[in-house]
Design an enzyme around this catalytic site. Structure first.
Site, PDB file in Angstrom:
ATOM      1  N   THR A 142      -7.775   6.769  -1.542  1.00  0.00           N
ATOM      2  CA  THR A 142      -8.445   5.887  -0.598  1.00  0.00           C
ATOM      3  C   THR A 142      -7.615   5.813   0.677  1.00  0.00           C
ATOM      4  O   THR A 142      -6.485   6.296   0.733  1.00  0.00           O
ATOM      5  CB  THR A 142      -8.598   4.463  -1.163  1.00  0.00           C
ATOM      6  N   ALA A 180      -3.151   4.227  -3.066  1.00  0.00           N
ATOM      7  CA  ALA A 180      -3.400   3.047  -2.233  1.00  0.00           C
ATOM      8  C   ALA A 180      -2.492   3.133  -1.015  1.00  0.00           C
ATOM      9  O   ALA A 180      -1.268   3.193  -1.152  1.00  0.00           O
ATOM     10  CB  ALA A 180      -3.124   1.777  -3.025  1.00  0.00           C
ATOM     11  N   VAL A 212       1.547   4.961  -4.314  1.00  0.00           N
ATOM     12  CA  VAL A 212       1.630   4.403  -2.960  1.00  0.00           C
ATOM     13  C   VAL A 212       1.529   5.533  -1.943  1.00  0.00           C
ATOM     14  O   VAL A 212       2.304   6.494  -1.960  1.00  0.00           O
ATOM     15  CB  VAL A 212       2.942   3.622  -2.759  1.00  0.00           C
ATOM     16  N   LYS A 213       0.559   5.393  -1.057  1.00  0.00           N
ATOM     17  CA  LYS A 213       0.273   6.417  -0.060  1.00  0.00           C
ATOM     18  C   LYS A 213       0.999   6.070   1.237  1.00  0.00           C
ATOM     19  O   LYS A 213       0.798   4.985   1.803  1.00  0.00           O
ATOM     20  CB  LYS A 213      -1.244   6.477   0.155  1.00  0.00           C
ATOM     21  N   ILE A 214       1.844   6.987   1.700  1.00  0.00           N
ATOM     22  CA  ILE A 214       2.730   6.756   2.836  1.00  0.00           C
ATOM     23  C   ILE A 214       2.476   7.813   3.904  1.00  0.00           C
ATOM     24  O   ILE A 214       2.373   9.003   3.583  1.00  0.00           O
ATOM     25  CB  ILE A 214       4.208   6.837   2.395  1.00  0.00           C
TER      26      ILE A 214
END
Length: 224
Positions: free
Chosen positions: A27, A60, A86-88
């Protein structure tokens, strides 16, 4: 190859899961906005709802762009559910944040990758996934699939454990070419996955089987 669906739609996620093909979800803020999800509490609750559908791998994305803020937000996101990745973003503070979070045992997905050098940096920092955006590269007349091949070669040269997650996959040709190259994951809209099943000869063959069955049933009824 793992199949992730690129959406924030619970209906689409459930559809893909029910097909039996889904390995995860990606997402981003734009996809959340498309579903009318806003406000921190609502976003966090929506991520939890996604996690309740799938078995693992829910990317996310942080909104923050500074190291300290990305760390704080990443820890909050990771606390939602063990399935969260965790999307960075691929920025310098993002690389530092990936290193920190990976050191804490939190999985990360480095997004907005457009070069092999960026992918290598993220992998060195310990990213679980790197997300090269092949469709957006194609849009500016660069070969997005060639980038996947370059990253694959580099990662194999040094036995890097980071997985290549092909993003901005626009159609089935993108998907199948990524599979041929040997990418670990493709994330796509639902329509790309469902398009894989389509072939006119399949439709023609099924229609013929059903017609032959109907005729056989009619013949049997007459003979009886």
């Amino acid at each position: 190859m793992k199949f992730f669906i690129d959406t924030a739609s619970l209906q689409e996620i459930q559809h893909a899961y029910d097909m039996g093909i889904l390995d995860g979800v990606t997402t981003n803020p734009s996809l959340m906005a498309k579903e009318g999800i806003s406000g921190k509490a609502n976003v966090m609750a929506h991520y939890k709802a996604i996690c309740d559908i799938v078995e693992d791998n829910v990317s996310a994305e942080v909104i923050a762009t500074t190291y300290e803020e990305m760390i704080a937000e990443g820890l909050e996101l990771a606390a939602i559910d063990p399935k969260i990745v965790v999307k960075i973003p691929m920025i310098e503070d993002g690389v530092k944040a990936i290193k920190y979070l990976s050191g804490k045992g939190i999985r990360t997905n480095c997004t907005l990758i457009f070069s092999a050098g960026q992918a290598l940096l993220a992998a060195k920092a310990g990213a679980t996934y790197v997300s090269p955006f092949i469709g957006r590269l194609d849009d500016i007349s660069f070969n997005g699939l060639e980038l996947i091949s370059e990253i694959k070669t580099i990662f194999e040269n040094y036995n890097l454990g980071t997985e290549i997650l092909c993003a901005s996959v626009r159609h089935t040709i993108h998907l199948l070419e990524c599979a041929k190259i040997g990418a670990d994951v493709a994330t796509c809209p639902l329509k790309v996955f469902t398009s894989l099943k389509n072939h006119p000869l399949t439709d023609k063959g099924l229609a013929q089987f059903l017609e032959d069955h109907r005729k056989a049933e009619e013949l049997q009824a007459v003979q009886a």
